[in-house]
Motif scaffolding. Structure first.
Motif, PDB file in Angstrom:
ATOM      1  N   ALA A 162      50.240  39.778  50.707  1.00  0.00           N
ATOM      2  CA  ALA A 162      50.147  38.428  50.259  1.00  0.00           C
ATOM      3  C   ALA A 162      50.453  38.622  48.819  1.00  0.00           C
ATOM      4  O   ALA A 162      51.200  37.482  48.328  1.00  0.00           O
ATOM      5  CB  ALA A 162      48.456  38.084  50.394  1.00  0.00           C
ATOM      6  N   MET A 163      50.237  39.528  47.888  1.00  0.00           N
ATOM      7  CA  MET A 163      50.647  39.332  46.626  1.00  0.00           C
ATOM      8  C   MET A 163      52.076  39.712  46.435  1.00  0.00           C
ATOM      9  O   MET A 163      52.952  39.006  45.882  1.00  0.00           O
ATOM     10  CB  MET A 163      50.176  40.691  45.637  1.00  0.00           C
ATOM     11  N   LEU A 164      52.831  40.369  47.381  1.00  0.00           N
ATOM     12  CA  LEU A 164      54.283  40.620  47.340  1.00  0.00           C
ATOM     13  C   LEU A 164      55.070  39.217  47.914  1.00  0.00           C
ATOM     14  O   LEU A 164      55.988  38.726  47.342  1.00  0.00           O
ATOM     15  CB  LEU A 164      54.607  41.795  48.297  1.00  0.00           C
ATOM     16  N   ARG A 165      54.226  38.559  49.071  1.00  0.00           N
ATOM     17  CA  ARG A 165      54.887  37.355  49.238  1.00  0.00           C
ATOM     18  C   ARG A 165      54.618  36.142  48.310  1.00  0.00           C
ATOM     19  O   ARG A 165      55.720  35.590  47.904  1.00  0.00           O
ATOM     20  CB  ARG A 165      53.995  36.580  50.542  1.00  0.00           C
ATOM     21  N   GLU A 166      53.579  35.998  47.670  1.00  0.00           N
ATOM     22  CA  GLU A 166      53.507  35.091  46.468  1.00  0.00           C
ATOM     23  C   GLU A 166      54.559  35.676  45.202  1.00  0.00           C
ATOM     24  O   GLU A 166      55.211  34.559  44.615  1.00  0.00           O
ATOM     25  CB  GLU A 166      52.031  35.109  45.812  1.00  0.00           C
ATOM     26  N   SER A 217      38.610  48.770  53.176  1.00  0.00           N
ATOM     27  CA  SER A 217      39.136  48.583  54.468  1.00  0.00           C
ATOM     28  C   SER A 217      40.815  48.637  54.309  1.00  0.00           C
ATOM     29  O   SER A 217      41.109  47.909  53.623  1.00  0.00           O
ATOM     30  CB  SER A 217      38.793  47.338  55.146  1.00  0.00           C
ATOM     31  N   PRO A 218      41.157  49.525  54.899  1.00  0.00           N
ATOM     32  CA  PRO A 218      42.793  49.667  54.664  1.00  0.00           C
ATOM     33  C   PRO A 218      43.419  48.575  55.026  1.00  0.00           C
ATOM     34  O   PRO A 218      44.528  48.187  54.573  1.00  0.00           O
ATOM     35  CB  PRO A 218      42.975  51.178  55.531  1.00  0.00           C
ATOM     36  N   ALA A 219      43.109  48.028  56.162  1.00  0.00           N
ATOM     37  CA  ALA A 219      43.612  46.601  56.670  1.00  0.00           C
ATOM     38  C   ALA A 219      43.703  45.731  55.719  1.00  0.00           C
ATOM     39  O   ALA A 219      44.443  45.061  55.460  1.00  0.00           O
ATOM     40  CB  ALA A 219      42.928  46.315  57.894  1.00  0.00           C
ATOM     41  N   ARG A 220      42.275  45.357  54.793  1.00  0.00           N
ATOM     42  CA  ARG A 220      42.230  44.558  54.078  1.00  0.00           C
ATOM     43  C   ARG A 220      43.075  44.936  52.439  1.00  0.00           C
ATOM     44  O   ARG A 220      43.764  43.948  52.137  1.00  0.00           O
ATOM     45  CB  ARG A 220      40.856  44.318  53.577  1.00  0.00           C
ATOM     46  N   VAL A 221      43.080  46.088  52.325  1.00  0.00           N
ATOM     47  CA  VAL A 221      44.005  46.400  51.151  1.00  0.00           C
ATOM     48  C   VAL A 221      45.596  46.035  51.623  1.00  0.00           C
ATOM     49  O   VAL A 221      46.320  45.532  50.556  1.00  0.00           O
ATOM     50  CB  VAL A 221      43.727  47.850  51.050  1.00  0.00           C
ATOM     51  N   ARG A 222      45.969  46.502  52.616  1.00  0.00           N
ATOM     52  CA  ARG A 222      47.575  46.285  53.269  1.00  0.00           C
ATOM     53  C   ARG A 222      47.613  44.808  53.143  1.00  0.00           C
ATOM     54  O   ARG A 222      48.530  44.257  52.806  1.00  0.00           O
ATOM     55  CB  ARG A 222      47.412  46.871  54.532  1.00  0.00           C
ATOM     56  N   ALA A 223      46.607  43.879  53.781  1.00  0.00           N
ATOM     57  CA  ALA A 223      46.860  42.678  53.770  1.00  0.00           C
ATOM     58  C   ALA A 223      46.791  41.946  52.334  1.00  0.00           C
ATOM     59  O   ALA A 223      47.601  40.824  52.356  1.00  0.00           O
ATOM     60  CB  ALA A 223      45.703  41.769  54.545  1.00  0.00           C
ATOM     61  N   THR A 224      46.028  42.447  51.524  1.00  0.00           N
ATOM     62  CA  THR A 224      46.050  41.830  50.110  1.00  0.00           C
ATOM     63  C   THR A 224      47.420  42.011  49.288  1.00  0.00           C
ATOM     64  O   THR A 224      48.086  41.301  48.736  1.00  0.00           O
ATOM     65  CB  THR A 224      44.926  42.420  49.337  1.00  0.00           C
ATOM     66  N   LYS A 225      47.916  43.270  49.745  1.00  0.00           N
ATOM     67  CA  LYS A 225      49.194  43.713  49.192  1.00  0.00           C
ATOM     68  C   LYS A 225      50.338  43.022  49.681  1.00  0.00           C
ATOM     69  O   LYS A 225      51.256  42.701  48.707  1.00  0.00           O
ATOM     70  CB  LYS A 225      49.370  45.189  49.275  1.00  0.00           C
TER      71      LYS A 225
END
Length: 128
Positions: free
Chosen positions: A53-57, A43-51
């Motif tokens: 979250a990784m950048l925030r962390e 899912s493009p939305a899940r890929v974007r959300a994961t990216k």
């Protein structure tokens, strides 16, 4: 038009979402094409959300919060007092009770009696 070209066109139409042909050869080709297709799609939305979250962390790890001057004072997170009581057991052993709550003499006697019962029952089991 040749039979091969007709099959190719019907296969193309079926792969594009058109009607499924009835002839066995085209059905087998569709099954083979389906086997080559991945079983799941990202899912493009899940890929974007994961990216995100990784950048925030990563940003949080690179910029830790500043330490407060008054950290640990008056915020209720002080080290609790540890209470300790040593008790002699009837068979000559020692029982050490530790707790963050007060250890009353009644509690200490109750625990000593309980431990003595457990030890006594285990000794009888070894002899049988």
């Amino acid at each position: 038009m040749s039979r091969r070209a007709d099959q190719s066109e019907s296969l193309e139409r079926a792969l594009d979402g058109g009607p499924v042909p009835h002839d066995e050869d085209t059905r087998q080709m569709l099954a083979a094409a389906g086997a080559l297709e991945p079983g799941y799609r990202r899912s493009p939305a899940r890929v974007r959300a994961t990216k995100e979250a990784m950048l925030r962390e990563y940003a949080r790890a690179q910029n830790p919060q500043e330490t407060r001057e008054d950290a640990g004072s008056g915020d209720g997170l002080d080290e609790p007092e540890i209470h300790r009581e040593e008790i002699e057991l009837p068979d000559g052993g020692h029982l050490v009770l530790t707790d963050i709550e007060d250890i009353t003499p009644e509690r200490a006697e109750k625990m000593a009696a309980h431990v003595a019962r457990v030890l006594e029952s285990k000794e009888r089991d070894r002899q049988s």
